[in-house]
Design a protein around this motif. Structure first.
Motif, PDB file in Angstrom:
ATOM      1  N   PHE A   1      76.497 104.371 -60.670  1.00 15.24           N
ATOM      2  CA  PHE A   1      77.273 105.439 -59.782  1.00 15.24           C
ATOM      3  C   PHE A   1      78.617 105.264 -59.881  1.00 15.24           C
ATOM      4  O   PHE A   1      79.201 104.556 -58.785  1.00 15.24           O
ATOM      5  N   ASN A   2      79.199 105.425 -61.116  1.00 21.64           N
ATOM      6  CA  ASN A   2      80.680 105.030 -61.036  1.00 21.64           C
ATOM      7  C   ASN A   2      81.572 106.217 -61.633  1.00 21.64           C
ATOM      8  O   ASN A   2      82.490 106.013 -62.160  1.00 21.64           O
ATOM      9  N   SER A   3      81.155 107.474 -60.992  1.00 24.06           N
ATOM     10  CA  SER A   3      82.014 108.478 -61.252  1.00 24.06           C
ATOM     11  C   SER A   3      82.433 109.155 -59.756  1.00 24.06           C
ATOM     12  O   SER A   3      82.251 108.727 -58.822  1.00 24.06           O
ATOM     13  N   ASP A   4      83.272 110.170 -59.745  1.00 27.61           N
ATOM     14  CA  ASP A   4      83.755 110.721 -58.635  1.00 27.61           C
ATOM     15  C   ASP A   4      82.886 111.944 -58.234  1.00 27.61           C
ATOM     16  O   ASP A   4      83.093 112.314 -56.997  1.00 27.61           O
ATOM     17  N   LYS A   5      81.803 112.065 -58.733  1.00 26.36           N
ATOM     18  CA  LYS A   5      80.849 112.823 -58.079  1.00 26.36           C
ATOM     19  C   LYS A   5      79.924 112.315 -57.181  1.00 26.36           C
ATOM     20  O   LYS A   5      79.759 111.317 -57.424  1.00 26.36           O
ATOM     21  N   PRO A   6      79.480 113.015 -55.993  1.00 24.63           N
ATOM     22  CA  PRO A   6      78.580 112.569 -55.195  1.00 24.63           C
ATOM     23  C   PRO A   6      76.995 112.103 -55.684  1.00 24.63           C
ATOM     24  O   PRO A   6      76.607 112.996 -56.532  1.00 24.63           O
ATOM     25  N   ILE A   7      76.721 110.930 -55.436  1.00 24.75           N
ATOM     26  CA  ILE A   7      75.160 110.806 -55.973  1.00 24.75           C
ATOM     27  C   ILE A   7      74.434 111.512 -54.764  1.00 24.75           C
ATOM     28  O   ILE A   7      74.843 111.742 -53.538  1.00 24.75           O
ATOM     29  N   LEU A   8      73.373 111.841 -54.935  1.00 25.76           N
ATOM     30  CA  LEU A   8      72.135 112.442 -54.100  1.00 25.76           C
ATOM     31  C   LEU A   8      71.135 111.430 -54.012  1.00 25.76           C
ATOM     32  O   LEU A   8      70.524 110.957 -54.834  1.00 25.76           O
ATOM     33  N   PHE A   9      70.741 111.650 -52.378  1.00 26.60           N
ATOM     34  CA  PHE A   9      69.565 110.969 -52.011  1.00 26.60           C
ATOM     35  C   PHE A   9      69.127 111.687 -50.778  1.00 26.60           C
ATOM     36  O   PHE A   9      69.863 112.448 -50.085  1.00 26.60           O
ATOM     37  N   PRO A  10      67.872 111.664 -50.137  1.00 28.34           N
ATOM     38  CA  PRO A  10      67.347 112.183 -49.028  1.00 28.34           C
ATOM     39  C   PRO A  10      68.042 111.891 -47.829  1.00 28.34           C
ATOM     40  O   PRO A  10      68.499 110.608 -47.627  1.00 28.34           O
ATOM     41  N   ASN A  11      68.105 112.669 -46.624  1.00 25.66           N
ATOM     42  CA  ASN A  11      68.738 112.280 -45.423  1.00 25.66           C
ATOM     43  C   ASN A  11      67.871 111.119 -44.611  1.00 25.66           C
ATOM     44  O   ASN A  11      68.306 110.505 -44.021  1.00 25.66           O
TER      45      ASN A  11
ATOM     46  N   GLN B   1      71.698 120.416 -58.859  1.00 29.76           N
ATOM     47  CA  GLN B   1      73.199 120.408 -58.542  1.00 29.76           C
ATOM     48  C   GLN B   1      73.999 119.484 -59.111  1.00 29.76           C
ATOM     49  O   GLN B   1      73.400 118.394 -59.502  1.00 29.76           O
ATOM     50  N   ASP B   2      75.367 119.686 -59.324  1.00 24.90           N
ATOM     51  CA  ASP B   2      76.298 118.701 -59.976  1.00 24.90           C
ATOM     52  C   ASP B   2      76.120 117.420 -59.156  1.00 24.90           C
ATOM     53  O   ASP B   2      76.380 117.377 -57.785  1.00 24.90           O
ATOM     54  N   ASN B   3      76.237 116.208 -59.920  1.00 27.97           N
ATOM     55  CA  ASN B   3      76.059 115.153 -59.239  1.00 27.97           C
ATOM     56  C   ASN B   3      76.327 113.866 -59.761  1.00 27.97           C
ATOM     57  O   ASN B   3      76.516 113.994 -61.100  1.00 27.97           O
ATOM     58  N   GLY B   4      76.546 112.608 -59.526  1.00 25.10           N
ATOM     59  CA  GLY B   4      76.867 111.605 -60.261  1.00 25.10           C
ATOM     60  C   GLY B   4      75.887 110.394 -59.998  1.00 25.10           C
ATOM     61  O   GLY B   4      75.910 109.463 -60.594  1.00 25.10           O
ATOM     62  N   GLY B   5      74.647 111.011 -59.964  1.00 26.62           N
ATOM     63  CA  GLY B   5      73.381 110.145 -59.982  1.00 26.62           C
ATOM     64  C   GLY B   5      72.534 110.359 -58.651  1.00 26.62           C
ATOM     65  O   GLY B   5      72.952 111.034 -58.001  1.00 26.62           O
ATOM     66  N   ILE B   6      71.190 110.107 -58.933  1.00 28.89           N
ATOM     67  CA  ILE B   6      70.320 110.310 -57.669  1.00 28.89           C
ATOM     68  C   ILE B   6      69.503 109.068 -57.725  1.00 28.89           C
ATOM     69  O   ILE B   6      69.186 108.413 -58.479  1.00 28.89           O
TER      70      ILE B   6
END
Lengths: 352, 352
Positions: free
Chosen positions: B98-108, B143-148
């Protein structure tokens, strides 16, 4: 084939640890392990380890181990941080305290993990050349910096930097954290440690390991001693990465060993004696040997290159450590083994 | 008093681990530990641990453990990464992938360490709300992301996300690494794991732990299974931080447990049986209970607040986990203990 996710990952040049040959007959003098086994106290404790306790998480604070270390070093429990080897402790220190845009400073010849951590954690760093005699000139560390780390005794040189010098270093760098990595300090003279300076300098962290003097590399225990504010910051970062790093056997066996001061002292005395004998032997053969305050010597052979000695020794089942780096590429790092092992090494070196 | 070095350090809000009460009489259902002890194979191996081996560094590759896991899961040894608990494995994955500028995604609502790691490692992240029934809608992850990262079964809800859904998630995110954290998967139906999808999707990492189904939280072992390129990247970062994280007892005892499939299956069956009984009991009391595929249930009481139940239970020596967070602040996370423990819990809950 390039993968679609390749641009999102962190790529590093991995550190190469010393070889761990599986052949038991090898005389293994390449990773500065202790040739003597653990204290009988550890064996006693091993017999009373309870396996059913493993179902539960270990104490995240490792209080039993922290208390044993605090009592031993006569500091408060709030002044002790424990980790999975001193590599874990040092890595956590780098992550926690070297977090500015200014370069951290360390010698050009020192523990090879310092630049590896700095690169991985993207910490700017600047290496300071040792003097031609491989000693550290602390005047070189009187410059703007983001932190300082010094191994004392230094590795792979084995040279001890006087406590009075470190005091000057600390005085000159009150706005930076100074880490003194004392992995090998137990093999130096009594009173060589700067541990007692943690009360005087709030910027000092002293790091120790079980992997050398305590004969417990296989258990992975290291620790830091500092003031309680520093230790709190370290624990905050540690708990944000992994709350439970010290497993149950580490906590129990690591606490047990501290009680056995007599065994500890006897092992240190034996290794220091063997070291003096070995140094005198290879000096007679013409080797240049740097003054060692550690459980290894850094030595340069006469009439043959270090690389040739390294390779010939390996072929004969004797493992030394050789660094193919500028300035030290004609030196060998040789761990002090048992008397019998070092006698065989001397005999072998004489054949070259 | 502000120290001169304060501006150079990393300050974090530490994660608060579940309480580890020292009182042995407590019914401890707050950290999802296994109520049953370790396999007899582990006890047998414990008796043959050699303490004098501790003087040496452990195998940095932990080959014995890696091989045991590879054989068990029918993958190649190059597809297995081991670490100090799945927290270490997940932390290393975050750092590596998870080493990009895009946000990673996970549940709230999920494992509370994910946002802690992201904050500490300065990884941008975006949480995705669960649906009102606490399930994951994988369309939200297109959606665009840096990882999940997805915990499956999720924590603290205990709800299982169908494998077919994860397949769609993987299809839609081929340019990101997707981590599926299967800490609790052994308590779900057979065949629930996405392990077999690692051959099909080069962006999938499956993470497992010894801390729940294997009754070995106290030893700190977790592992990841993926393709060999992913595992190589992970090991490169790991060796750049700490080469020797798995200590000798972990490697030996962690390997021994894998051999004992019968014991493992019997423990899982007992816990699942107890879970079904317990769920039926508290449903009868009017509790809302989310469908559990884990060794815990997430339940909301009737006629009394979760917080009140939590506090009353604690006073009576019964520890649950309570999260004072929006959306789940009227739920309790209750680990499944032994039959005797859960009978006492039911009796106690009836008194409220």
């Amino acid at each position: 084939m390039a993968r679609a996710w390749e641009d999102k990952i962190r790529k590093v040049e991995p550190y190469t640890p010393g070889e761990q040959p599986k052949d038991e007959s090898v005389i293994k003098l390449n990773t500065n392990e202790n040739p003597y086994g653990v204290s009988p106290e550890v064996k006693k404790m091993a017999e009373s380890l309870e396996m059913d306790i493993l179902r539960k998480y270990p104490d995240p604070k490792a209080e039993e181990l922290v208390k044993a270390l605090a009592d031993y070093h006569k500091v408060d429990e709030s002044q002790v941080f424990v980790g999975v080897g001193s590599d874990d402790v040092l890595g956590m220190c780098f992550m926690t305290f070297f977090n500015s845009d200014k370069p951290i400073l360390f010698p050009n010849i020192t523990y090879s993990f310092y630049p590896v951590w700095a690169e991985m954690l993207r910490i700017p760093f600047k290496t300071i050349d040792l003097k031609p005699d491989f000693t550290i000139d602390i005047n070189d560390y009187k410059q703007d910096n983001g932190g300082i780390v010094i191994a004392n005794p230094n590795a792979p040189t084995a040279i001890y930097l006087d406590k009075a010098e470190i005091r000057i270093l600390l005085e000159a760098n009150k706005d930076s954290i100074v880490i003194v990595d004392e992995a090998y300090i137990d093999f130096a003279e009594d009173g060589a440690s700067v541990l007692d300076l943690v009360d005087e300098f709030d910027n000092l962290i002293v790091v120790r390991t079980y992997s050398k003097s305590r004969s417990m590399a296989g258990l992975r225990i290291g620790y830091a001693i500092s003031n309680k504010e520093i230790i709190k910051y370290l624990n905050d970062v540690k708990y944000s990465y992994n709350s439970y790093t010290m497993n149950y056997p580490s906590i129990k066996l690591g606490s047990a060993v501290i009680a056995d001061e007599d065994y500890f002292r006897s092992v240190l005395a034996k290794i220091k004696n063997t070291r003096e004998w070995f140094v005198s032997q290879i000096k007679e053969m013409g080797y240049i040997v740097l003054p060692s305050s550690a459980n290894f010597v850094f030595a340069s052979p006469a009439g043959i290159s270090a690389k040739e000695v390294f390779e010939a020794a390996k072929e004969n089942g004797i493992y030394f450590r050789y660094f193919n780096s500028p300035g030290i590429d004609n030196y060998l790092r040789i761990t002090i083994g048992t008397d019998a092992e070092m006698e065989r090494v001397v005999e072998f070196l004489k054949t070259l």
